[in-house]
Design a protein around this motif. Structure first.
Motif, PDB file in Angstrom:
ATOM      1  N   LEU A  18       0.830  -1.196   0.000  1.00  0.00           N
ATOM      2  CA  LEU A  18       0.000   0.000   0.000  1.00  0.00           C
ATOM      3  C   LEU A  18       0.873   1.257   0.000  1.00  0.00           C
ATOM      4  CD1 LEU A  18      -2.819  -0.905   2.547  1.00  0.00           C
ATOM      5  CD2 LEU A  18      -3.088  -0.538   0.088  1.00  0.00           C
ATOM      6  N   TYR A  19       0.591   2.134  -0.919  1.00  0.00           N
ATOM      7  CA  TYR A  19       1.244   3.441  -0.929  1.00  0.00           C
ATOM      8  C   TYR A  19       0.377   4.393  -1.744  1.00  0.00           C
ATOM      9  CZ  TYR A  19       2.747   2.557  -5.755  1.00  0.00           C
ATOM     10  OH  TYR A  19       2.753   2.304  -7.108  1.00  0.00           O
ATOM     11  N   TYR A  20       0.576   5.677  -1.499  1.00  0.00           N
ATOM     12  CA  TYR A  20      -0.004   6.682  -2.388  1.00  0.00           C
ATOM     13  C   TYR A  20       1.105   7.663  -2.744  1.00  0.00           C
ATOM     14  CZ  TYR A  20      -0.480   9.649   1.842  1.00  0.00           C
ATOM     15  OH  TYR A  20      -0.249  10.373   2.997  1.00  0.00           O
ATOM     16  N   THR A  21       0.969   8.266  -3.891  1.00  0.00           N
ATOM     17  CA  THR A  21       2.000   9.188  -4.354  1.00  0.00           C
ATOM     18  C   THR A  21       1.485  10.624  -4.295  1.00  0.00           C
ATOM     19  OG1 THR A  21       1.270   8.874  -6.641  1.00  0.00           O
ATOM     20  CG2 THR A  21       3.110   7.513  -5.865  1.00  0.00           C
ATOM     21  N   LEU A  22       2.431  11.532  -4.103  1.00  0.00           N
ATOM     22  CA  LEU A  22       2.171  12.967  -4.171  1.00  0.00           C
ATOM     23  C   LEU A  22       3.082  13.511  -5.269  1.00  0.00           C
ATOM     24  CD1 LEU A  22       2.132  13.727  -0.323  1.00  0.00           C
ATOM     25  CD2 LEU A  22       0.171  13.337  -1.829  1.00  0.00           C
ATOM     26  N   PRO A  23       2.661  13.363  -6.534  1.00  0.00           N
ATOM     27  CA  PRO A  23       3.555  13.676  -7.666  1.00  0.00           C
ATOM     28  C   PRO A  23       4.081  15.104  -7.651  1.00  0.00           C
ATOM     29  CG  PRO A  23       1.602  12.491  -8.404  1.00  0.00           C
ATOM     30  CD  PRO A  23       1.349  12.861  -6.984  1.00  0.00           C
ATOM     31  N   GLU A  24       3.264  16.039  -7.169  1.00  0.00           N
ATOM     32  CA  GLU A  24       3.689  17.440  -7.158  1.00  0.00           C
ATOM     33  C   GLU A  24       4.930  17.645  -6.302  1.00  0.00           C
ATOM     34  OE1 GLU A  24       1.628  21.804  -6.198  1.00  0.00           O
ATOM     35  OE2 GLU A  24       0.424  19.985  -6.342  1.00  0.00           O
TER      36      GLU A  24
END
Length: 443
Positions: A243-249
């Motif tokens: 599980l992970y989420y990205t913060l591309p900014e």
């Protein structure tokens, strides 16, 4: 049955009317509508009711797409256009700030919008075995009840999760512990989905085979939780959650366990972080505190800007996770995390964090009253960004900041984190309006 014209909406999304000197809170009614209603509860100063017929509908009324609407307590505003929902929530926020805190913002920021459906990437589904009602019931709680709204569809869940609901009913019904499985927790990341089955009795080998077959068929990870959240573990020992989420900014990847707190709406979370960073304006050379920091959702974007971050969180597990995320993202030198009970914050405990230029606060629904009361000569950041999930506690804390601590509420706005519900997420900017000790800040 009585008939009335609705004047406004309250913080729970109910229509508000005045009848015979009483406030009448009417579920399912919208401002401007003429409705026939039934009283559910009567008190000396108010009544609670629900709509029987809409005699003159609002132009903002829409047909709720969910067949469980009106029974399920998960959503209460599906009958209102999604854009109008955000406007209502903004009014609820401003009303709370004035009526509770006697404060008004300098400016009102544009509402942060996102998808109206399929957004809910975290959920806790209640499970009950009720033979008299056909077997396994699975869903959110019914409105105004502890009973389960048996859900076969749910348009606010991600489509791939909503599609598995009928099969999930069948899975639980076939387990030997169907009567000892009270909850299934859902956690969706960027590439993986985990279902955590809360079990009150050990699984049999046949149960394990069923769960693994379901996980393989629906391409999810199956975990079990025999006790508290820390006991959660994969059904197969080597099946990491992924599980992970990205913060591309900000060039960040945030890893977490399925029982860790994360925001339910990943797209709105990214926009909320962007707004918070615009208001906080972190820069190299500053020391910034992130209170109730969780696994570093705001801390690491602040650190990426070059500031030194001090993250404080009540959960030891989340403090560890925040430190690990800082290391994986190459920010260990810019971010330090500590465990502390911020509901017992004092002037001394805040002073112990060292000199601070700015502060971000992201508390749970209870708010951060101890923190704001502890601000003073020893800890007086020039700028505070306050992320709130409860307008009432934000307004209470804003009253302390503005009327007692010398801050001005420069701006506030909502983020529609939970479309179709009355939940109000917001972000506010406070700036110190008095004189600060020389050298206390470079802002």
């Amino acid at each position: 049955m009585p008939v009335t014209v609705v004047e406004s909406l309250d913080h729970e999304g109910r229509g508000v009317a005045r009848v015979g000197g009483k406030a009448v809170f009417i579920e399912g009614a919208l401002p401007g509508e003429r409705v026939e209603y039934e009283v559910l509860r009567s008190r000396p100063n108010y009544e609670q009711a629900h709509t029987l017929r809409v005699l003159r509908p609002s132009a903002q009324r829409v047909a709720p797409p969910c067949p469980h609407y009106g029974v399920c307590g998960g959503c209460s505003m599906q009958h209102l256009d999604a854009v109008a929902q955000a406007a209502v929530k903004q009014r609820v926020l401003e009303d709370a700030l004035w009526h509770v805190g006697r404060v008004r913002p300098g400016i009102v920021h544009a509402a942060i919008h996102g998808p109206a459906w399929g957004y809910r990437e975290r959920a806790r589904l209640t499970v009950r075995l009720v033979p008299s009602q056909g077997g396994v019931l699975l869903g959110f709680h019914q409105r105004r009840s502890s009973y389960v709204a048996d859900m076969q569809v749910c348009p606010v869940l991600p489509p791939h999760v909503a599609a598995m609901l009928p099969a999930l009913h069948e899975l639980v019904a076939g387990l030997s512990i169907a009567d000892r499985l009270p909850q299934i927790e859902l956690a969706c990341g960027d590439e993986a989905t985990v279902l955590v089955f809360r079990i009150l009795r050990p699984l049999t080998q046949a149960d394990t085979r069923r769960l693994l077959a379901f996980a393989g068929q629906w391409q999810v990870r199956a975990w079990v939780q025999p006790e508290g959240p820390d006991s959660a573990c994969p059904l197969q020992p080597d099946d990491e959650p992924g599980l992970y989420y990205t913060l591309p900014e900000f060039g960040l990847r945030m890893e977490y366990r399925p029982t860790d707190f994360t925001q339910v709406n990943a797209r709105i979370n990214r926009l909320l972080i962007r707004r918070a960073m615009q208001l906080l304006a972190p820069s190299a050379g500053e020391r910034i505190a992130d209170l109730f920091c969780g696994l570093g959702n705001f801390s690491l974007p602040i650190a990426r800007a070059g500031a030194q971050v001090v993250g404080v969180e009540g959960s030891d597990a989340l403090v560890r996770r925040a430190g690990e995320n800082a290391g994986r993202n190459g920010l260990a030198a810019n971010a330090r995390f500590y465990a502390a009970n911020l509901f017992e914050a004092t002037e001394d405990s805040l002073a112990a964090l060292g000199p601070l230029d700015k502060m971000l606060i992201d508390p749970p629904r209870e708010g951060a009253i101890a923190v704001v009361k502890a601000l003073g000569a020893q800890c007086r950041p020039a700028r505070i960004v306050y992320v709130s999930c409860n307008p009432a506690t934000l307004a209470r804390d804003a009253a302390v900041l503005v009327h007692e601590k010398g801050y001005a509420l420069r701006g506030v706005g909502i983020a529609n984190m939970f479309p179709q519900t009355s939940h109000v997420e917001s972000v506010a900017l406070f700036e110190y309006a008095g004189e600060r000790p020389a050298g206390a800040s470079r802002v």
